[in-house]
Design an enzyme around this catalytic site. Structure first.
Site, PDB file in Angstrom:
ATOM      1  N   GLY A   9     -15.566  44.966  16.730  1.00  0.00           N
ATOM      2  CA  GLY A   9     -16.829  45.327  17.366  1.00  0.00           C
ATOM      3  C   GLY A   9     -16.576  45.400  18.865  1.00  0.00           C
ATOM      4  O   GLY A   9     -15.427  45.572  19.296  1.00  0.00           O
ATOM      5  N   LYS A 187     -22.052  26.607  24.487  1.00  0.00           N
ATOM      6  CA  LYS A 187     -22.266  28.056  24.378  1.00  0.00           C
ATOM      7  C   LYS A 187     -23.411  28.341  23.398  1.00  0.00           C
ATOM      8  O   LYS A 187     -24.181  29.284  23.581  1.00  0.00           O
ATOM      9  CB  LYS A 187     -20.969  28.761  23.938  1.00  0.00           C
ATOM     10  CG  LYS A 187     -21.197  30.228  23.668  1.00  0.00           C
ATOM     11  CD  LYS A 187     -20.093  31.129  24.134  1.00  0.00           C
ATOM     12  CE  LYS A 187     -20.525  32.584  24.128  1.00  0.00           C
ATOM     13  NZ  LYS A 187     -19.804  33.391  23.169  1.00  0.00           N
TER      14      LYS A 187
HETATM   15  O1  KPL Z   1     -22.804  35.612  24.261  1.00  0.00           O
HETATM   16  C1  KPL Z   1     -23.695  36.382  24.528  1.00  0.00           C
HETATM   17  C2  KPL Z   1     -24.119  37.277  23.443  1.00  0.00           C
HETATM   18  O2  KPL Z   1     -24.736  38.300  23.718  1.00  0.00           O
HETATM   19  O3  KPL Z   1     -23.820  36.971  22.295  1.00  0.00           O
HETATM   20  C3  KPL Z   1     -24.374  36.373  25.865  1.00  0.00           C
HETATM   21  C4  KPL Z   1     -24.376  37.701  26.515  1.00  0.00           C
HETATM   22  C5  KPL Z   1     -23.648  35.405  26.760  1.00  0.00           C
HETATM   23  C6  KPL Z   1     -25.803  35.965  25.745  1.00  0.00           C
HETATM   24  O4  KPL Z   1     -26.074  34.920  24.939  1.00  0.00           O
END
Ligand code: KPL
Length: 312
Positions: A9, A187
């Site tokens: 992707g 994250k």
């Molecule tokens: O990790 C991301 C995503 O789009 O999956 C970001 C851009 C950091 C936003 O959560």
């Protein structure tokens, strides 16, 4: 070294292209036939941050049996729900010392991979690179962010340092980490506070930070998620909300990965992000009404368009 990018992707294509600048041989693998055929015919085009376009000639396959080389490293970047099936399909290209590195979004990816391969061969990673799929054969680099790689538990090993060096040679800012699980939960907070809201409303990431109502909803979502993380034994940084808004601003013009999935009427990773927070919340007896409602809304949206696709 042969690297198989399992999942091509936006992120798999971007990292595969960058890693092809090193001495490693890269194969992109994806079941998105149009994308793979475009790469085979014209190469991969990347719209860079400065607006220029780079072109990469890459080996790309759309079927596991077309993969020519045995993989020394498999970088797992398929959607979290597709992990086990995708890995099982390429096992004939792995050997006893093949390493597996997950850079996927969400929680539970290590466990999914470890159901298919030897747990000792799995490394964890997290990347804040931004990438958007534009059209078959073309992606946009949305922003530079740091990548971390580490052992699932304990200090970074020699093999981790070798991969960190490889990523650096590819021009990717990368560090080793001794606390990968913690970083993955951090994250998760960022993804939980941005992706779902952008997916449901159609806004770009930047508005999460700019629009007061979006900030409020993002905060409520992340506060619940933090309570769950703490109950699971992860200390979340005090400034986690600032970090969420900073990422939203740094990727302001992008749609989050979940937003892009919804735009392209594809299944999302909601179960590995806000859905995972709900599941862990249940285990820890922590109520998560905001995450539950947002998860349900995405699931309804998703079910609607996936069903529509089935109707001839
Ligand atoms: O990790 C991301 C995503 O789009 O999956 C970001 C851009 C950091 C936003 O959560």
């Amino acid at each position: 070294m042969h690297i198989l990018m399992l999942g091509a992707g936006a992120m798999g294509s971007l990292l595969g292209a960058r890693l092809s600048r090193t001495e490693a041989d890269i194969t992109l693998f994806s079941t998105n036939r149009e994308h793979i055929q475009a790469i085979q015919t014209h190469g991969l085009a990347i719209e860079e941050l400065d607006g220029s376009e780079s072109h990469y000639k890459l080996t790309a396959c759309d079927h596991p049996h077309k993969i020519q080389d045995d993989a020394d490293l498999v970088i797992v970047l398929v959607k979290s729900y597709a992990t086990q099936e995708a890995l099982s399909s390429i096992l004939h290209r792995c050997h006893a010392s093949t390493l597996f590195l997950t850079l996927q979004n969400g929680i539970g990816n290590w466990e999914n991979i470890a159901r298919v391969v030897d747990t000792e061969s799995v490394l964890l990673g997290s990347t804040a690179q931004g990438a958007t799929f534009l059209e078959p054969g073309k992606i946009r680099h949305g922003g530079n962010g740091v990548t971390f790689i580490g052992e699932p538990r304990g200090p970074a090993s020699h093999r981790v340092h070798c991969l960190v060096e490889l990523f650096r040679r590819a021009g990717l800012e990368t560090h080793s980490s001794d606390i990968m699980e913690q970083l993955i939960w951090e994250k998760l907070m960022v993804n939980a506070g941005i992706n779902v809201i952008t997916a449901l409303t159609g806004i770009r990431n930047g508005m999460i930070a700019d629009l007061e109502t979006a900030r409020e909803l993002s905060r409520a979502t992340v506060e619940e998620a933090v309570r769950v993380a703490v109950a699971r034994g992860f200390e979340m940084p005090r400034n986690i909300m600032e970090r969420v808004f900073k990422v939203a601003q740094a990727t302001a013009v992008n749609r989050s990965s979940m937003g892009q999935d919804v735009d392209r009427k594809k299944r999302t990773e909601i179960d590995a992000i806000n859905g995972a927070i709900v599941r862990f919340g249940e285990e820890e007896k922590i109520p998560t009404p905001v995450n539950r409602t947002l998860t349900q809304l995405v699931k309804i949206l998703e079910a609607g368009y996936l069903k529509e696709k089935e109707i001839p």
